[in-house]
Design a protein around this motif. Structure first.
Motif, PDB file in Angstrom:
ATOM      1  N   ILE A  98      -8.366 -15.609 -11.951  1.00  0.00           N
ATOM      2  CA  ILE A  98      -8.746 -14.563 -12.814  1.00  0.00           C
ATOM      3  C   ILE A  98      -8.855 -13.368 -12.025  1.00  0.00           C
ATOM      4  CG2 ILE A  98     -10.741 -13.739 -13.980  1.00  0.00           C
ATOM      5  CD1 ILE A  98      -9.358 -15.880 -15.746  1.00  0.00           C
ATOM      6  N   ARG A  99      -8.278 -12.053 -12.459  1.00  0.00           N
ATOM      7  CA  ARG A  99      -8.295 -10.826 -11.729  1.00  0.00           C
ATOM      8  C   ARG A  99      -8.986  -9.706 -12.563  1.00  0.00           C
ATOM      9  NH1 ARG A  99      -7.319 -14.007  -8.848  1.00  0.00           N
ATOM     10  NH2 ARG A  99      -5.310 -14.140  -7.327  1.00  0.00           N
ATOM     11  N   GLU A 100      -9.254 -10.049 -13.863  1.00  0.00           N
ATOM     12  CA  GLU A 100     -10.077  -9.075 -14.631  1.00  0.00           C
ATOM     13  C   GLU A 100     -11.629  -9.575 -14.376  1.00  0.00           C
ATOM     14  OE1 GLU A 100      -7.890  -6.833 -15.643  1.00  0.00           O
ATOM     15  OE2 GLU A 100      -6.214  -8.051 -15.098  1.00  0.00           O
ATOM     16  N   PHE A 101     -12.338  -8.575 -13.976  1.00  0.00           N
ATOM     17  CA  PHE A 101     -13.866  -8.695 -14.061  1.00  0.00           C
ATOM     18  C   PHE A 101     -14.564  -7.763 -14.531  1.00  0.00           C
ATOM     19  CE2 PHE A 101     -12.389 -11.770 -10.827  1.00  0.00           C
ATOM     20  CZ  PHE A 101     -13.122 -13.151 -10.879  1.00  0.00           C
ATOM     21  N   GLY A 102     -15.539  -7.663 -15.250  1.00  0.00           N
ATOM     22  CA  GLY A 102     -16.357  -6.659 -15.995  1.00  0.00           C
ATOM     23  C   GLY A 102     -17.749  -6.705 -15.312  1.00  0.00           C
ATOM     24  N   GLU A 103     -18.309  -5.451 -15.012  1.00  0.00           N
ATOM     25  CA  GLU A 103     -19.559  -5.131 -14.518  1.00  0.00           C
ATOM     26  C   GLU A 103     -20.199  -4.043 -15.499  1.00  0.00           C
ATOM     27  OE1 GLU A 103     -21.576  -6.299 -12.312  1.00  0.00           O
ATOM     28  OE2 GLU A 103     -19.740  -7.723 -11.336  1.00  0.00           O
ATOM     29  N   ASN A 104     -21.481  -3.978 -15.609  1.00  0.00           N
ATOM     30  CA  ASN A 104     -22.178  -2.746 -16.442  1.00  0.00           C
ATOM     31  C   ASN A 104     -22.850  -1.986 -15.713  1.00  0.00           C
ATOM     32  OD1 ASN A 104     -24.472  -4.531 -15.848  1.00  0.00           O
ATOM     33  ND2 ASN A 104     -25.159  -4.444 -17.671  1.00  0.00           N
ATOM     34  N   LYS A 105     -22.757  -2.030 -14.198  1.00  0.00           N
ATOM     35  CA  LYS A 105     -23.473  -1.083 -13.489  1.00  0.00           C
ATOM     36  C   LYS A 105     -22.396  -0.287 -12.410  1.00  0.00           C
ATOM     37  CE  LYS A 105     -28.271  -1.898 -14.103  1.00  0.00           C
ATOM     38  NZ  LYS A 105     -28.219  -3.089 -14.681  1.00  0.00           N
ATOM     39  N   VAL A 106     -22.464   0.900 -12.146  1.00  0.00           N
ATOM     40  CA  VAL A 106     -21.542   1.410 -11.261  1.00  0.00           C
ATOM     41  C   VAL A 106     -21.887   1.123  -9.801  1.00  0.00           C
ATOM     42  CG1 VAL A 106     -20.997   3.889 -10.132  1.00  0.00           C
ATOM     43  CG2 VAL A 106     -21.150   3.674 -12.568  1.00  0.00           C
ATOM     44  N   GLN A 107     -22.814   0.978  -9.478  1.00  0.00           N
ATOM     45  CA  GLN A 107     -23.380   0.300  -8.192  1.00  0.00           C
ATOM     46  C   GLN A 107     -22.731  -0.795  -7.956  1.00  0.00           C
ATOM     47  OE1 GLN A 107     -24.881   2.381  -5.627  1.00  0.00           O
ATOM     48  NE2 GLN A 107     -23.996   0.542  -4.631  1.00  0.00           N
ATOM     49  N   GLU A 108     -22.838  -1.920  -8.894  1.00  0.00           N
ATOM     50  CA  GLU A 108     -22.321  -3.072  -8.746  1.00  0.00           C
ATOM     51  C   GLU A 108     -20.684  -2.999  -8.423  1.00  0.00           C
ATOM     52  OE1 GLU A 108     -24.842  -5.520 -11.510  1.00  0.00           O
ATOM     53  OE2 GLU A 108     -23.963  -7.035 -10.344  1.00  0.00           O
ATOM     54  N   ILE A 109     -20.109  -2.271  -9.285  1.00  0.00           N
ATOM     55  CA  ILE A 109     -18.432  -2.277  -9.202  1.00  0.00           C
ATOM     56  C   ILE A 109     -18.401  -1.750  -7.760  1.00  0.00           C
ATOM     57  CG2 ILE A 109     -16.637  -0.958  -9.687  1.00  0.00           C
ATOM     58  CD1 ILE A 109     -17.316  -1.165 -12.756  1.00  0.00           C
ATOM     59  N   CYS A 110     -19.024  -0.642  -7.066  1.00  0.00           N
ATOM     60  CA  CYS A 110     -18.651  -0.325  -5.917  1.00  0.00           C
ATOM     61  C   CYS A 110     -19.103  -1.008  -4.775  1.00  0.00           C
ATOM     62  CB  CYS A 110     -19.715   1.257  -5.811  1.00  0.00           C
ATOM     63  SG  CYS A 110     -19.457   2.379  -6.904  1.00  0.00           S
ATOM     64  N   THR A 111     -20.330  -1.631  -4.950  1.00  0.00           N
ATOM     65  CA  THR A 111     -20.424  -2.763  -3.755  1.00  0.00           C
ATOM     66  C   THR A 111     -19.473  -3.976  -3.638  1.00  0.00           C
ATOM     67  OG1 THR A 111     -22.575  -2.913  -4.847  1.00  0.00           O
ATOM     68  CG2 THR A 111     -22.539  -3.120  -2.531  1.00  0.00           C
ATOM     69  N   LYS A 112     -19.430  -4.422  -5.015  1.00  0.00           N
ATOM     70  CA  LYS A 112     -18.522  -5.650  -5.214  1.00  0.00           C
ATOM     71  C   LYS A 112     -16.995  -5.392  -4.809  1.00  0.00           C
ATOM     72  CE  LYS A 112     -21.418  -8.307  -8.072  1.00  0.00           C
ATOM     73  NZ  LYS A 112     -21.823  -8.585  -9.649  1.00  0.00           N
ATOM     74  N   SER A 113     -16.472  -4.476  -5.135  1.00  0.00           N
ATOM     75  CA  SER A 113     -15.111  -3.915  -5.000  1.00  0.00           C
ATOM     76  C   SER A 113     -14.839  -3.813  -3.505  1.00  0.00           C
ATOM     77  CB  SER A 113     -14.625  -2.670  -5.865  1.00  0.00           C
ATOM     78  OG  SER A 113     -15.535  -1.474  -5.764  1.00  0.00           O
ATOM     79  N   GLU A 114     -15.811  -3.421  -2.762  1.00  0.00           N
ATOM     80  CA  GLU A 114     -15.620  -3.099  -1.385  1.00  0.00           C
ATOM     81  C   GLU A 114     -15.460  -4.367  -0.587  1.00  0.00           C
ATOM     82  OE1 GLU A 114     -15.953  -1.130   1.586  1.00  0.00           O
ATOM     83  OE2 GLU A 114     -15.274   0.099  -0.103  1.00  0.00           O
ATOM     84  N   ILE A 115     -15.970  -5.656  -1.133  1.00  0.00           N
ATOM     85  CA  ILE A 115     -16.134  -6.900  -0.403  1.00  0.00           C
ATOM     86  C   ILE A 115     -15.067  -7.721  -0.826  1.00  0.00           C
ATOM     87  CG2 ILE A 115     -17.557  -9.015   0.266  1.00  0.00           C
ATOM     88  CD1 ILE A 115     -20.016  -6.936  -0.644  1.00  0.00           C
ATOM     89  N   LEU A 116     -14.912  -7.766  -2.300  1.00  0.00           N
ATOM     90  CA  LEU A 116     -13.809  -8.762  -2.897  1.00  0.00           C
ATOM     91  C   LEU A 116     -12.416  -8.114  -2.870  1.00  0.00           C
ATOM     92  CD1 LEU A 116     -16.397  -9.645  -5.647  1.00  0.00           C
ATOM     93  CD2 LEU A 116     -15.316 -11.227  -4.127  1.00  0.00           C
ATOM     94  N   PRO A 117     -11.372  -9.198  -3.102  1.00  0.00           N
ATOM     95  CA  PRO A 117      -9.980  -8.809  -3.068  1.00  0.00           C
ATOM     96  C   PRO A 117      -9.610  -7.553  -3.705  1.00  0.00           C
ATOM     97  CG  PRO A 117     -10.374 -11.193  -3.345  1.00  0.00           C
ATOM     98  CD  PRO A 117     -11.565 -10.610  -3.327  1.00  0.00           C
ATOM     99  N   LYS A 118      -8.584  -6.774  -3.110  1.00  0.00           N
ATOM    100  CA  LYS A 118      -8.354  -5.462  -3.574  1.00  0.00           C
ATOM    101  C   LYS A 118      -7.429  -5.698  -5.021  1.00  0.00           C
ATOM    102  CE  LYS A 118     -10.456  -3.435  -0.421  1.00  0.00           C
ATOM    103  NZ  LYS A 118     -11.883  -3.620  -0.802  1.00  0.00           N
ATOM    104  N   ASP A 119      -7.103  -6.710  -5.393  1.00  0.00           N
ATOM    105  CA  ASP A 119      -6.240  -6.937  -6.417  1.00  0.00           C
ATOM    106  C   ASP A 119      -7.097  -7.228  -7.736  1.00  0.00           C
ATOM    107  OD1 ASP A 119      -6.629  -9.548  -5.777  1.00  0.00           O
ATOM    108  OD2 ASP A 119      -4.576 -10.371  -6.066  1.00  0.00           O
TER     109      ASP A 119
END
Ligand SMILES: *Cc1c(COP(=O)(O)O)cnc(C)c1O
Length: 230
Positions: free
Chosen positions: A49-70
């Motif tokens: 799976i490559r599509e993930f959904g989040e409802n908070k800006v903060q969570e997208i920012c932190t998680k996208s830092e750590i997890l794979p860029k694709d």
């Protein structure tokens, strides 16, 4: 265990699509990972799976830092205007554009960054007092307004249907959103960018697919119940 959950959801998506005479490949599963740790997201990522959904800006920012860029991050929650700047270059699609002022802000920040931002208009399809989104009757004017703004492209419509015990009760709402999309396309003959229908969650994604969903947002059925106690 998460892999088995995912497998079941994917099977059900496929079955619902086939029941409706649709191609299962036309449906995108967005794994809604809000409140869930990166380890669990990685587990689902490892299943493909490559599509993930989040409802908070903060969570997208932190998680996208750590997890794979694709990974493609979908912003599905109510977005405050003062957070637009942080999220527009991290989310592939903002599902929750619920006001003209928000669209204005996305447009001006997109222009500043020199990017094009894809969005969906959130529709409060069941007229629920507690929900964000445009009323059905407001959508035509909203589209007319937003499509003139630079840096922002309307790709379709999104809704969160009421929480009901029987998913059949939401069929009419999904049907209405699909019809709205058809009407918009008919009116804006030149605007073929309106094609996505983001509707259906754990409790009702199969009915949503039968009624035309192109994107389903499924959290609990994949990751389990969420804990909000922390
Ligand atoms: C949390 C959430 C979902 C996923 O809900 P589940 O019932 O856990 O599948 C989908 N869409 C939006 C907008 C959400 O906030």
């Amino acid at each position: 265990m998460l892999a088995a959950n995912l497998e079941e959801v994917e099977q059900r998506i496929k079955a619902a699509a086939l029941r409706a005479g649709r191609n299962p490949e036309d449906i995108t599963l967005i794994a809604v990972s809000k409140t869930k740790p990166v380890e669990m997201i990685q587990e689902i990522y490892d299943c493909g799976i490559r599509e993930f959904g989040e409802n908070k800006v903060q969570e997208i920012c932190t998680k996208s830092e750590i997890l794979p860029k694709d990974i493609n991050w979908h912003m599905i929650g109510h977005l405050q205007r003062n957070k637009v700047k942080q999220v527009i270059d991290k989310a592939c699609l903002i599902h929750s554009v619920d006001s003209l002022r928000l669209a204005d802000e996305i447009s001006s920040q997109a222009v500043k960054k020199g990017i094009e931002v894809d969005i969906l208009l959130e529709v409060n399809i069941a007229n629920e007092a507690t929900k964000y989104g445009f009323m059905k009757e407001e959508v035509f004017d909203a589209v007319d307004y937003i499509r003139e703004l630079p840096g922002i492209t309307i790709r379709g419509l999104m809704t969160s249907a009421p929480f009901v015990a029987n998913s059949e009760d939401n069929r009419e709402y999904f049907h209405d959103l699909k019809q709205l999309c058809v009407d918009l396309r008919a009116k804006n003959i030149d605007n073929s960018t309106i094609e996505f229908l983001s509707m259906g969650m754990t409790n009702d994604y199969e009915v949503a697919i039968e009624e035309g969903a192109t994107h389903v947002r499924v959290g609990t059925a994949i990751f389990g119940e969420r804990e909000y106690s922390i």
